[in-house]
Motif scaffolding. Structure first.
Motif, PDB file in Angstrom:
ATOM      1  N   ASP A  47       0.832  -1.205   0.000  1.00 58.87           N
ATOM      2  CA  ASP A  47       0.000   0.000   0.000  1.00 58.87           C
ATOM      3  C   ASP A  47       0.866   1.254   0.000  1.00 58.87           C
ATOM      4  O   ASP A  47       0.521   2.263  -0.622  1.00 58.87           O
ATOM      5  CB  ASP A  47      -0.914   0.018   1.225  1.00 58.87           C
ATOM      6  N   VAL A  48       1.995   1.182   0.717  1.00 58.70           N
ATOM      7  CA  VAL A  48       2.917   2.313   0.812  1.00 58.70           C
ATOM      8  C   VAL A  48       4.338   1.758   0.780  1.00 58.70           C
ATOM      9  O   VAL A  48       4.615   0.712   1.367  1.00 58.70           O
ATOM     10  CB  VAL A  48       2.708   3.113   2.124  1.00 58.70           C
ATOM     11  N   VAL A  49       5.227   2.453   0.084  1.00 58.17           N
ATOM     12  CA  VAL A  49       6.644   2.091   0.064  1.00 58.17           C
ATOM     13  C   VAL A  49       7.424   3.241   0.692  1.00 58.17           C
ATOM     14  O   VAL A  49       7.391   4.369   0.197  1.00 58.17           O
ATOM     15  CB  VAL A  49       7.153   1.841  -1.367  1.00 58.17           C
ATOM     16  N   LEU A  50       8.095   2.951   1.794  1.00 60.00           N
ATOM     17  CA  LEU A  50       8.838   3.973   2.527  1.00 60.00           C
ATOM     18  C   LEU A  50      10.316   3.931   2.138  1.00 60.00           C
ATOM     19  O   LEU A  50      10.935   2.871   2.138  1.00 60.00           O
ATOM     20  CB  LEU A  50       8.693   3.751   4.031  1.00 60.00           C
ATOM     21  N   LEU A  51      10.875   5.082   1.825  1.00 55.23           N
ATOM     22  CA  LEU A  51      12.293   5.225   1.510  1.00 55.23           C
ATOM     23  C   LEU A  51      12.918   6.184   2.508  1.00 55.23           C
ATOM     24  O   LEU A  51      12.255   7.110   2.979  1.00 55.23           O
ATOM     25  CB  LEU A  51      12.476   5.795   0.090  1.00 55.23           C
ATOM     26  N   ASN A  52      14.214   5.986   2.796  1.00 53.98           N
ATOM     27  CA  ASN A  52      14.858   6.937   3.702  1.00 53.98           C
ATOM     28  C   ASN A  52      15.701   7.964   2.958  1.00 53.98           C
ATOM     29  O   ASN A  52      16.345   8.807   3.583  1.00 53.98           O
ATOM     30  CB  ASN A  52      15.709   6.214   4.753  1.00 53.98           C
ATOM     31  N   SER A  53      15.697   7.905   1.619  1.00 53.12           N
ATOM     32  CA  SER A  53      16.431   8.891   0.830  1.00 53.12           C
ATOM     33  C   SER A  53      15.731   9.102  -0.500  1.00 53.12           C
ATOM     34  O   SER A  53      15.334   8.138  -1.167  1.00 53.12           O
ATOM     35  CB  SER A  53      17.870   8.425   0.588  1.00 53.12           C
ATOM     36  N   VAL A  54      15.600  10.347  -0.899  1.00 49.05           N
ATOM     37  CA  VAL A  54      14.949  10.671  -2.164  1.00 49.05           C
ATOM     38  C   VAL A  54      15.744  10.130  -3.348  1.00 49.05           C
ATOM     39  O   VAL A  54      15.190   9.887  -4.430  1.00 49.05           O
ATOM     40  CB  VAL A  54      14.758  12.200  -2.287  1.00 49.05           C
ATOM     41  N   HIS A  55      17.036   9.878  -3.148  1.00 50.96           N
ATOM     42  CA  HIS A  55      17.885   9.405  -4.240  1.00 50.96           C
ATOM     43  C   HIS A  55      17.618   7.957  -4.614  1.00 50.96           C
ATOM     44  O   HIS A  55      18.122   7.469  -5.628  1.00 50.96           O
ATOM     45  CB  HIS A  55      19.353   9.600  -3.881  1.00 50.96           C
ATOM     46  N   PHE A  56      16.831   7.243  -3.808  1.00 46.52           N
ATOM     47  CA  PHE A  56      16.460   5.868  -4.148  1.00 46.52           C
ATOM     48  C   PHE A  56      15.193   5.804  -4.995  1.00 46.52           C
ATOM     49  O   PHE A  56      14.826   4.741  -5.483  1.00 46.52           O
ATOM     50  CB  PHE A  56      16.214   5.054  -2.871  1.00 46.52           C
ATOM     51  N   ARG A  57      14.527   6.918  -5.154  1.00 46.47           N
ATOM     52  CA  ARG A  57      13.208   6.926  -5.780  1.00 46.47           C
ATOM     53  C   ARG A  57      13.233   6.308  -7.184  1.00 46.47           C
ATOM     54  O   ARG A  57      12.462   5.393  -7.479  1.00 46.47           O
ATOM     55  CB  ARG A  57      12.665   8.359  -5.838  1.00 46.47           C
ATOM     56  N   ASP A  58      14.119   6.795  -8.041  1.00 49.50           N
ATOM     57  CA  ASP A  58      14.178   6.293  -9.419  1.00 49.50           C
ATOM     58  C   ASP A  58      14.539   4.816  -9.455  1.00 49.50           C
ATOM     59  O   ASP A  58      14.027   4.058 -10.286  1.00 49.50           O
ATOM     60  CB  ASP A  58      15.183   7.103 -10.244  1.00 49.50           C
ATOM     61  N   PHE A  59      15.419   4.386  -8.532  1.00 51.95           N
ATOM     62  CA  PHE A  59      15.852   2.993  -8.503  1.00 51.95           C
ATOM     63  C   PHE A  59      14.689   2.065  -8.173  1.00 51.95           C
ATOM     64  O   PHE A  59      14.480   1.052  -8.851  1.00 51.95           O
ATOM     65  CB  PHE A  59      16.972   2.813  -7.473  1.00 51.95           C
ATOM     66  N   VAL A  60      13.923   2.379  -7.129  1.00 48.57           N
ATOM     67  CA  VAL A  60      12.847   1.466  -6.728  1.00 48.57           C
ATOM     68  C   VAL A  60      11.708   1.460  -7.743  1.00 48.57           C
ATOM     69  O   VAL A  60      10.993   0.463  -7.881  1.00 48.57           O
ATOM     70  CB  VAL A  60      12.322   1.791  -5.312  1.00 48.57           C
ATOM     71  N   ILE A  61      11.559   2.541  -8.479  1.00 52.19           N
ATOM     72  CA  ILE A  61      10.541   2.558  -9.538  1.00 52.19           C
ATOM     73  C   ILE A  61      10.995   1.706 -10.720  1.00 52.19           C
ATOM     74  O   ILE A  61      10.248   0.865 -11.226  1.00 52.19           O
ATOM     75  CB  ILE A  61      10.256   4.008  -9.992  1.00 52.19           C
ATOM     76  N   ALA A  62      12.256   1.907 -11.143  1.00 52.70           N
ATOM     77  CA  ALA A  62      12.751   1.230 -12.344  1.00 52.70           C
ATOM     78  C   ALA A  62      13.083  -0.239 -12.119  1.00 52.70           C
ATOM     79  O   ALA A  62      12.813  -1.077 -12.984  1.00 52.70           O
ATOM     80  CB  ALA A  62      13.987   1.974 -12.874  1.00 52.70           C
ATOM     81  N   TYR A  63      13.648  -0.568 -10.959  1.00 50.48           N
ATOM     82  CA  TYR A  63      14.188  -1.916 -10.759  1.00 50.48           C
ATOM     83  C   TYR A  63      13.393  -2.765  -9.768  1.00 50.48           C
ATOM     84  O   TYR A  63      13.570  -3.990  -9.738  1.00 50.48           O
ATOM     85  CB  TYR A  63      15.643  -1.837 -10.293  1.00 50.48           C
ATOM     86  N   GLU A  64      12.539  -2.127  -8.976  1.00 51.16           N
ATOM     87  CA  GLU A  64      11.793  -2.906  -7.992  1.00 51.16           C
ATOM     88  C   GLU A  64      10.286  -2.815  -8.204  1.00 51.16           C
ATOM     89  O   GLU A  64       9.517  -3.396  -7.440  1.00 51.16           O
ATOM     90  CB  GLU A  64      12.167  -2.460  -6.578  1.00 51.16           C
ATOM     91  N   GLY A  65       9.872  -2.104  -9.236  1.00 51.59           N
ATOM     92  CA  GLY A  65       8.468  -2.087  -9.601  1.00 51.59           C
ATOM     93  C   GLY A  65       7.566  -1.297  -8.685  1.00 51.59           C
ATOM     94  O   GLY A  65       6.350  -1.509  -8.657  1.00 51.59           O
ATOM     95  N   ALA A  66       8.119  -0.351  -7.928  1.00 60.02           N
ATOM     96  CA  ALA A  66       7.293   0.457  -7.029  1.00 60.02           C
ATOM     97  C   ALA A  66       6.447   1.445  -7.817  1.00 60.02           C
ATOM     98  O   ALA A  66       6.883   1.990  -8.829  1.00 60.02           O
ATOM     99  CB  ALA A  66       8.165   1.210  -6.038  1.00 60.02           C
TER     100      ALA A  66
END
Length: 248
Positions: A18-37
């Protein structure tokens, strides 16, 4: 930076989050592109520390006495696991390039690269000026004992230890990777240099040590930044809003 099958498992289960929590904005593109968030389910909540835990007076000479150093000895400090990720080999090469000989590098931490790092220090002729402290529980007391905190990681999340250095009012030189870029404003609250560049890292160390007034100015700015953005109470408010569905 983990095994491919774990990444596949994460991507397969991400659809149920339902929600994906990240501790750094710099991970945003990675989790979208490689982890399907899904972009609309991402919430960034940074790591935090209690600023008051780093506000107590500390005897700066305690560490120096423990290590047999003179009270006026210049001490660089670094804390972390002794692993490839943390770039302690890069740090040792950088330290060997700093022309000043009145400096000691103190490294606190344990890990599988301990023997290799000790050997590298000896190869570089640094064995008398590099001290490996092993595992320490007194980081809040260690930080104010350092004249400069140095962090040469190759990649990072959002390292608590940099927050600890910032809260302690310790000037910082770090690599401009992921989380550290979010914590430190280059030229304002510390020095940032590209990873894997010992020559540039050495130059930043020399710049910080050669201008104590500027180093302290940046250290004060870093402490203010912790108070404004990364103090426990500030981040706790973000968590409460996330649970209430008020953060996006």
């Amino acid at each position: 930076n983990y095994e491919w099958w774990k990444r596949v498992a994460v991507k397969m289960t991400m659809r149920w989050a339902d929600v994906v929590l990240l501790n750094s904005v710099h991970f945003r593109d990675f989790v979208i592109a490689y982890e399907g968030a899904s972009p609309d389910r991402l919430i960034v909540i940074p790591n935090s520390i209690r600023l008051e835990d780093y506000s107590h007076p500390v005897d700066r000479n305690r560490l120096r006495a423990e290590l047999g150093l003179a009270p006026n000895q210049i001490v660089l400090g670094s804390v972390g696991r002794l692993t490839y990720q943390k770039g302690f080999d890069v740090l040792l090469y950088a330290f060997s390039l700093v022309p000043r000989q009145d400096i000691v590098l103190v490294i606190a931490g344990v890990g599988e690269e301990k023997a290799a790092l000790c050997a590298l220090a000896a190869k570089l002729g640094l064995q008398e000026r590099v001290r490996f402290l092993g595992y320490r529980r007194d980081v809040p007391q260690l930080m104010p004992s350092f004249d400069l905190y140095v962090h040469a990681s190759r990649f990072e999340g959002m390292p608590i230890v940099i927050l600890e250095a910032m809260a302690s009012g310790c000037p910082i030189v770090a690599t401009a990777v992921d989380g550290p870029r979010e914590l430190i404003e280059d030229g304002v609250s510390g020095w940032l240099v590209p990873p894997e560049q010992p020559q540039l890292f050495a130059q930043a160390i020399q710049a910080a040590l050669s201008d104590p007034a500027e180093a302290h100015r940046r250290a004060r700015a870093a402490r203010r930044r912790v108070a404004e953005k990364f103090n426990f109470d500030v981040v706790l408010d973000l968590w409460e809003k996330a649970f209430q569905g008020q953060v996006n």
